[in-house]
Design an enzyme around this catalytic site. Structure first.
Site, PDB file in Angstrom:
ATOM      1  N   CYS A  96      43.567 -78.913  10.565  1.00 43.80           N
ATOM      2  CA  CYS A  96      42.407 -78.863  11.450  1.00 43.80           C
ATOM      3  C   CYS A  96      42.411 -77.678  12.413  1.00 43.80           C
ATOM      4  O   CYS A  96      41.341 -77.136  12.711  1.00 43.80           O
ATOM      5  CB  CYS A  96      42.264 -80.174  12.211  1.00 43.80           C
ATOM      6  SG  CYS A  96      43.790 -80.878  12.836  1.00 43.80           S
ATOM      7  N   LYS A 116      41.833 -74.324  10.418  1.00 43.34           N
ATOM      8  CA  LYS A 116      40.509 -74.467   9.814  1.00 43.34           C
ATOM      9  C   LYS A 116      39.412 -74.300  10.856  1.00 43.34           C
ATOM     10  O   LYS A 116      38.374 -73.687  10.588  1.00 43.34           O
ATOM     11  CB  LYS A 116      40.406 -75.828   9.123  1.00 43.34           C
ATOM     12  CG  LYS A 116      39.121 -76.041   8.342  1.00 43.34           C
ATOM     13  CD  LYS A 116      39.204 -77.328   7.531  1.00 43.34           C
ATOM     14  CE  LYS A 116      39.478 -78.521   8.400  1.00 43.34           C
ATOM     15  NZ  LYS A 116      39.586 -79.787   7.642  1.00 43.34           N
ATOM     16  N   TYR A 146      35.169 -84.068   3.274  1.00 41.97           N
ATOM     17  CA  TYR A 146      34.971 -83.236   4.469  1.00 41.97           C
ATOM     18  C   TYR A 146      35.668 -81.894   4.350  1.00 41.97           C
ATOM     19  O   TYR A 146      35.152 -80.869   4.827  1.00 41.97           O
ATOM     20  CB  TYR A 146      35.419 -83.989   5.722  1.00 41.97           C
ATOM     21  CG  TYR A 146      36.903 -84.174   5.873  1.00 41.97           C
ATOM     22  CD1 TYR A 146      37.667 -83.274   6.593  1.00 41.97           C
ATOM     23  CD2 TYR A 146      37.544 -85.272   5.300  1.00 41.97           C
ATOM     24  CE1 TYR A 146      39.038 -83.445   6.742  1.00 41.97           C
ATOM     25  CE2 TYR A 146      38.911 -85.445   5.446  1.00 41.97           C
ATOM     26  CZ  TYR A 146      39.653 -84.532   6.156  1.00 41.97           C
ATOM     27  OH  TYR A 146      41.000 -84.704   6.291  1.00 41.97           O
ATOM     28  N   GLU A 201      33.581 -78.378   4.570  1.00 36.10           N
ATOM     29  CA  GLU A 201      33.958 -77.467   5.653  1.00 36.10           C
ATOM     30  C   GLU A 201      34.282 -76.080   5.107  1.00 36.10           C
ATOM     31  O   GLU A 201      33.831 -75.060   5.644  1.00 36.10           O
ATOM     32  CB  GLU A 201      35.145 -78.036   6.425  1.00 36.10           C
ATOM     33  CG  GLU A 201      34.759 -79.201   7.322  1.00 36.10           C
ATOM     34  CD  GLU A 201      35.949 -79.873   7.985  1.00 36.10           C
ATOM     35  OE1 GLU A 201      35.747 -80.560   8.998  1.00 36.10           O
ATOM     36  OE2 GLU A 201      37.085 -79.720   7.479  1.00 36.10           O
ATOM     37  N   HIS A 226      18.125 -82.765  30.296  1.00 36.16           N
ATOM     38  CA  HIS A 226      17.086 -81.922  29.684  1.00 36.16           C
ATOM     39  C   HIS A 226      17.248 -80.466  30.119  1.00 36.16           C
ATOM     40  O   HIS A 226      17.600 -80.189  31.260  1.00 36.16           O
ATOM     41  CB  HIS A 226      15.715 -82.440  30.111  1.00 36.16           C
ATOM     42  CG  HIS A 226      14.573 -81.676  29.525  1.00 36.16           C
ATOM     43  ND1 HIS A 226      14.189 -81.808  28.205  1.00 36.16           N
ATOM     44  CD2 HIS A 226      13.739 -80.754  30.082  1.00 36.16           C
ATOM     45  CE1 HIS A 226      13.167 -81.011  27.985  1.00 36.16           C
ATOM     46  NE2 HIS A 226      12.870 -80.356  29.100  1.00 36.16           N
ATOM     47  N   GLU A 264      19.810 -85.260  24.338  1.00 42.32           N
ATOM     48  CA  GLU A 264      18.860 -86.140  25.024  1.00 42.32           C
ATOM     49  C   GLU A 264      18.025 -86.935  24.039  1.00 42.32           C
ATOM     50  O   GLU A 264      17.521 -88.017  24.363  1.00 42.32           O
ATOM     51  CB  GLU A 264      17.957 -85.341  25.955  1.00 42.32           C
ATOM     52  CG  GLU A 264      16.910 -84.499  25.264  1.00 42.32           C
ATOM     53  CD  GLU A 264      15.999 -83.772  26.253  1.00 42.32           C
ATOM     54  OE1 GLU A 264      15.246 -84.471  26.958  1.00 42.32           O
ATOM     55  OE2 GLU A 264      16.065 -82.537  26.318  1.00 42.32           O
TER      56      GLU A 264
END
Length: 460
Positions: A48, A51, A179, A183, A437, A442
């Site tokens: 990870c 990567k 995954y 990726e 915002h 949101e």
């Protein structure tokens, strides 16, 4: 005299093993840990962390396109693969060194070499010798699975080798739909490679929410990745122009590199677990209880080698729970429910809780709140990139069962959502949160209209 050389011997110096060893040593226990490769394990050395550096590097090409729509002029931008590898390797070496120092500072001994069990209390370490321990923790992680029966498999690489390619390929075929595969598809595409993703299933990312799966497929294709579904490799051959991938659908793909990303398997081979009487699952993982204890009273296992939830933070928490239980007198088991995850695809995914399909199976009637929108960041561009936000809510209690995001900063967003879902948040409580915002996140707290999937009528 002590009955054993050590109170605890850990096999595997990845994230889970190191956490357990450090905490045990700090308690005053005599601890040793063995590692046959580099300290840091899959995540730090070949997983990870490197990567994610590759993801960062590859995202700039997309950022440059976006920058032009904001008035920036970027001329003659180029990417230097050897320079990137050099900087990446420096950082990995630094992180590995930190792991080593932390172990030493805690008082744990580090042995370099492959360790295997001779019995439930005796370990043999290559070039070091035999040692005995009262407790033994297996934390050897997992490794890429390679189909030995595939003709031409010797011409292929795995994710391990992808971090050390001497040259950046012009064309790459990636086999797999998990995954890691998606990726790396985004990584190599962003670095300018021609990418073909081949997956045998009807859609990528098995186990994720179906809307997330189909949405990411569409977004990958928009960015130029060729996605071939319902096909698998039957052979890989060397041709005049490179490697030729022969597929089960009768098609062929030519490339410079073929990367097999067909899943990972627990790394238990050669550890002597059978000799010590440790029971394995059908997939070769160490079978453990909720306290990570195997069927042998003094042997435990944490992390990917147990094949529970194969995530680095989970391995760390399992290792910590083991140490708390065995060396601090505080019985602790890690709760594997509502663990958030991220896929650093392009665009990335953040997910926590149940998919819509799993929620319907477990709870029957559920409400779905879903939005697809153009991220504000791309308002000036003429592309059709879209983000996806989805909530899965139990009808009877209004508890939020799942939250799924695909789009910019999705992994950062999902971490906070995971806290709420772990605490059992309801949709009214979720809605009572005031939005920040203008942000993409949101949209999660302004989702009001229920989504009725095609073909489900009023079931939703």
């Amino acid at each position: 005299m002590a009955k054993y050389d050590y109170d605890l011997f850990v096999i595997g110096a990845g994230s889970g093993g190191v956490r357990a060893a450090r905490l045990a040593a700090v308690s005053g226990a005599k601890v040793a840990i063995a590692e046959e490769h580099r300290v840091g394990g899959t995540c730090v050395i070949r997983g990870c962390v490197p990567k994610k550096f590759m993801v960062y590097a590859s995202e700039f090409s997309h950022h440059f396109k976006t920058a032009k729509s904001y008035g920036w002029s970027i001329e003659k931008a180029s990417f230097d693969w050897p320079h990137f590898l050099e900087e990446k390797d420096k950082e990995i070496a630094r992180l590995s060194g930190i792991y080593v120092r932390n172990l030493q500072n805690a008082g744990a001994e580090l042995a370099h070499g492959k360790a295997k069990l001779l019995d439930a209390h005796t370990i043999d370490i290559d070039k070091v010798g035999r040692r005995t321990a009262d407790r033994i923790l297996i934390a050897t992680g997992g490794r890429p699975w390679m189909p030995a029966e595939l003709p031409g498999v010797e011409h292929c690489i795995t994710s391990n080798e992808a971090f050390h390619l001497t040259e950046l390929p012009k064309r790459i075929v990636i086999a797999g739909g998990g995954y890691i595969a998606v990726e790396f598809a985004g990584i190599f595409n962003g670095l300018g490679c021609e990418v073909t993703l081949v997956h045998r299933g009807p859609n990528i990312l098995r186990g994720f929410d179906d809307d997330v799966r189909s949405h990411l497929t569409e977004e990958l294709e928009k960015r130029g990745v060729t996605v071939i579904l319902g096909a698998s490799h039957t052979a890989v051959e060397k041709g005049a122009g490179g490697l030729v991938s022969k597929l089960s659908n009768g098609h062929e793909c030519e490339s410079d590199v073929v990367m097999l990303s067909l899943g990972r398997e627990p790394y238990t081979e050669g550890l002597g677990l059978e000799t010590a009487g440790v029971e394995l699952t059908g997939k070769g993982a160490v079978k453990v209880d909720k306290f990570s204890r195997s069927n042998v009273e003094n042997i435990w296992a944490v992390g990917d080698v147990t094949d529970r939830i194969n995530l680095t933070p989970v391995a760390i928490r399992e290792g910590q729970a083991f140490a708390e239980t065995e060396f601090y007198g505080r019985p602790t088991s890690f709760d594997h429910e509502m663990v958030a995850s991220a896929v650093f695809s392009q665009p990335p995914i953040g997910s926590v809780g149940l998919s819509e399909a799993d929620a319907r199976k477990q709870y029957g009637k559920v409400d779905i709140y879903l939005a697809r929108l153009k991220p504000m960041k791309y308002a000036f561009s003429h592309g059709d990139e879209r983000a996806l936000l989805k909530l899965v809510v139990e009808c009877e209690t209004e508890r939020v069962l799942g939250c799924h995001v695909v789009g910019p900063d999705a992994p950062e967003i999902i971490q906070m959502a995971a806290i709420a879902l772990k605490m059992g948040v309801t949709k009214p409580q979720w809605d009572a949160t005031c939005a920040v915002h203008p942000t993409m996140s949101e949209e999660l707290v302004t989702l009001r209209e229920k989504h009725v999937p095609i073909g489900l009528g009023q079931v939703a």
